[in-house]
Design an enzyme around this catalytic site. Structure first.
Site, short mmCIF file in Angstrom:
data_model
loop_
_atom_site.label_atom_id
_atom_site.label_comp_id
_atom_site.label_asym_id
_atom_site.label_seq_id
_atom_site.Cartn_x
_atom_site.Cartn_y
_atom_site.Cartn_z
N GLU A 192 4.66 -7.99 11.85
CA GLU A 192 4.15 -7.70 10.51
C GLU A 192 5.30 -7.44 9.52
O GLU A 192 5.26 -7.87 8.37
CB GLU A 192 3.22 -6.49 10.59
N ASP B 22 0.78 -1.24 0.00
CA ASP B 22 0.00 0.00 0.00
C ASP B 22 0.81 1.29 0.00
O ASP B 22 0.44 2.28 -0.62
CB ASP B 22 -0.88 0.05 1.24
C1 2M8 Z 1 -2.40 -3.54 4.84
O1 2M8 Z 1 -3.46 -2.82 4.20
C2 2M8 Z 1 -4.56 -2.27 4.93
C3 2M8 Z 1 -5.53 -1.69 3.91
O2 2M8 Z 1 -6.03 -2.72 3.10
C4 2M8 Z 1 -4.18 -1.17 5.91
O3 2M8 Z 1 -3.05 -0.69 5.91
O4 2M8 Z 1 -5.04 -0.79 6.72
C5 2M8 Z 1 -1.49 -4.06 3.71
O5 2M8 Z 1 -0.26 -4.52 4.21
C6 2M8 Z 1 -2.20 -5.15 2.92
O6 2M8 Z 1 -1.34 -5.75 1.98
C7 2M8 Z 1 -2.76 -6.22 3.86
O7 2M8 Z 1 -3.54 -7.12 3.12
C8 2M8 Z 1 -3.60 -5.61 4.99
C9 2M8 Z 1 -3.99 -6.65 6.06
O8 2M8 Z 1 -2.86 -7.39 6.47
O9 2M8 Z 1 -2.87 -4.58 5.66
#
Ligand code: 2M8
Length: 472
Positions: free
Chosen positions: A431, A190
């Protein structure tokens, strides 16, 4: 052709003692069970309290070795929220979770207003990398109950076909034989620097940004997360799609953000091969899926290969040019089993270069003990701890590792696997991780870190785990 046996059988000294390996496995399985909420696994119990799309695929792959039932259940739960267009939404919200637990939540997305929304659970209005056919095939391959796994594949197959058809028809506005993304949240990476130029160019009209409160900063250090300026642009883009009723044609016609990225398309290509294998298992014709995979492969070579820089790069459809930011996404065409040897060699050279390994001139960037940083170590804006702008992620490591195994497992393959093991042993199921120190950042108890290390541990030829500094 099969794309299923992707690792040469080699005899190697085990990286971990049997006890250590068992303990790591037990810990990973325990974490996934703790994060299980009835029909899916939360990516993180605090930061991400709903079901995410590509997280589900990674988690199902890890679970497939020990818990066929839950692996099948979570993939099917995700596809129960598939839109009638074939789009698989990036988030399926749990209505029992309070709306203020995550931003942007279901009220913000208001996706039910879209024609394609299937009813039932609320979802986001955008998608994520299509790893699901690959995950479904691996669940089948590792299943103890073969009959149940075949039925599972038969149920999922038409939905996977619809997902792939959606990408080929609704997401290829320029006829590149590639799928474009319309939001950084669709990329999976992202906050990657790849998107900076396009995001920086967005001027948000004063009355167009709703007031909102970031919930991520309640659970994570602001130094690890995207900046407020980036968040404003993420939110603004999502608002414009919401206001367009999530209609792909109008979004694609008006959005300032339309890019074809190597990570997304390489995963799609890998999954299209898996879909061909699944077709063979459920009695359908594999040929159209194999052809689709080859079209994506050709599309990547034609439009994402920067012949001057000798590397893959995202293609900015609006600007009509490659984005000159070197990230781990550029390494992922390795997932294409048909990638020509010359391109494989260029990727491996890039991986071993000062850009990703830091083995440079004395006095310049130090060696990185932990591979693979998500962004070029030499870039002025490389950041070892901020979300997708430098740290090592287990999922991108795992994707590079699986890709390398399809292409003869050059020596760096084992260094990557060893890095993954040392990171989680040192810092737990975080993470993301600092490539220099191995410190963990972002969420704790992060599911795909556990799931993908499980996959690594279950493969018979897992590697040596050299001490820091060895094998550089
Ligand atoms: C992260 O994305 C979300 C939005 O979708 C966020 O930052 O709130 C990213 O690392 C994405 O790749 C991942 O799927 C998600 C949940 O782990 O978090």
């Amino acid at each position: 052709m099969t794309t299923r046996d992707d690792g040469p059988a080699r005899s190697r000294r085990a990286s971990l003692g049997d006890d250590e390996r068992r303990a790591l496995r037990r810990s990973a399985e325990g974490l996934l069970d703790t994060n299980w909420v009835g029909s899916s696994t939360l990516p993180s119990p605090t930061l991400y309290p709903h079901q995410w799309s590509w997280d589900t695929a990674f988690i199902a792959i890890g679970r497939s070795w020990a818990d066929q039932h839950r692996a099948q259940t979570e993939l099917e739960a995700l596809f129960a929220a598939q839109w009638t267009t074939g789009m698989v939404p990036s988030i399926v919200f749990d209505p029992a979770v309070p709306d203020d637990a995550y931003f942007p939540g279901p009220d913000f997305w208001d996706a039910e207003r879209a024609d394609g929304h299937p009813g039932g659970r609320p979802t986001s209005g955008i998608t994520q990398p299509p790893l699901h056919a690959r995950a479904a095939l691996e669940v089948y391959d590792h299943a103890a109950d073969r009959a149940a796994a075949r039925d599972f594949l038969a149920r999922l197959y038409p939905k996977l076909v619809a997902q792939h058809a959606y990408l080929a028809t609704h997401r290829d506005p320029a006829g590149l034989d590639l799928a474009v993304i319309v939001h950084p949240w669709e990329s999976g990476m992202d906050n990657a620097p790849i998107w900076d130029d396009d995001l920086d160019a967005i001027v948000i009209p004063p009355d167009r940004l709703p007031s909102y409160r970031r919930r991520d900063l309640v659970h994570a250090d602001p130094a690890d997360r995207p900046s407020d300026a980036a968040y404003d642009r993420f939110v603004y883009l999502a608002v414009t799609y919401r206001d367009a009723g999530y209609d792909d044609a109008s979004v694609l016609a008006s959005s300032p953000f339309v890019l074809a990225d190597p990570l997304f398309n390489a995963i799609w290509c890998w999954s299209a091969h898996a879909l061909a294998d699944i077709a063979g298992i459920v009695g359908d014709d594999p040929a159209p899926h194999r052809r689709q995979a080859r079209r994506i492969s050709d599309g990547m070579l034609t439009h994402l290969w920067d012949a001057t820089a000798r590397r893959f790069a995202a293609y900015d459809v609006r600007a009509g040019r490659h984005v000159p930011k070197d990230t781990v996404s550029a390494l992922l065409p390795l997932l294409d089993p048909d990638l020509p040897a010359d391109h494989v060699a260029a990727i491996v050279a890039e991986l071993n270069s000062p850009h990703f390994s830091g083995r440079a001139r004395p006095g310049s960037t130090p060696n990185v003990p932990f591979l693979v940083p998500t962004y070029d170590l030499r870039s002025a804006d490389f950041d070892p701890r901020r979300y997708w702008r430098g740290p090592v992620w287990i999922n991108t490591d795992w994707l590079v590792w699986r890709g390398l195994r399809q292409h003869g497992s050059p020596p760096v393959t084992d260094r990557i696997a060893a890095s993954m093991l040392r990171l989680v042993q040192q810092s737990g199921w975080r993470e993301y991780f600092d490539p220099f120190t191995g410190a963990g950042y972002g969420s704790h108890d992060f599911s795909w870190s556990a799931a993908l290390v499980l996959d690594l541990l279950h493969r018979p030829d897992h590697p040596l785990a050299p001490a820091i500094g060895e094998g550089q």
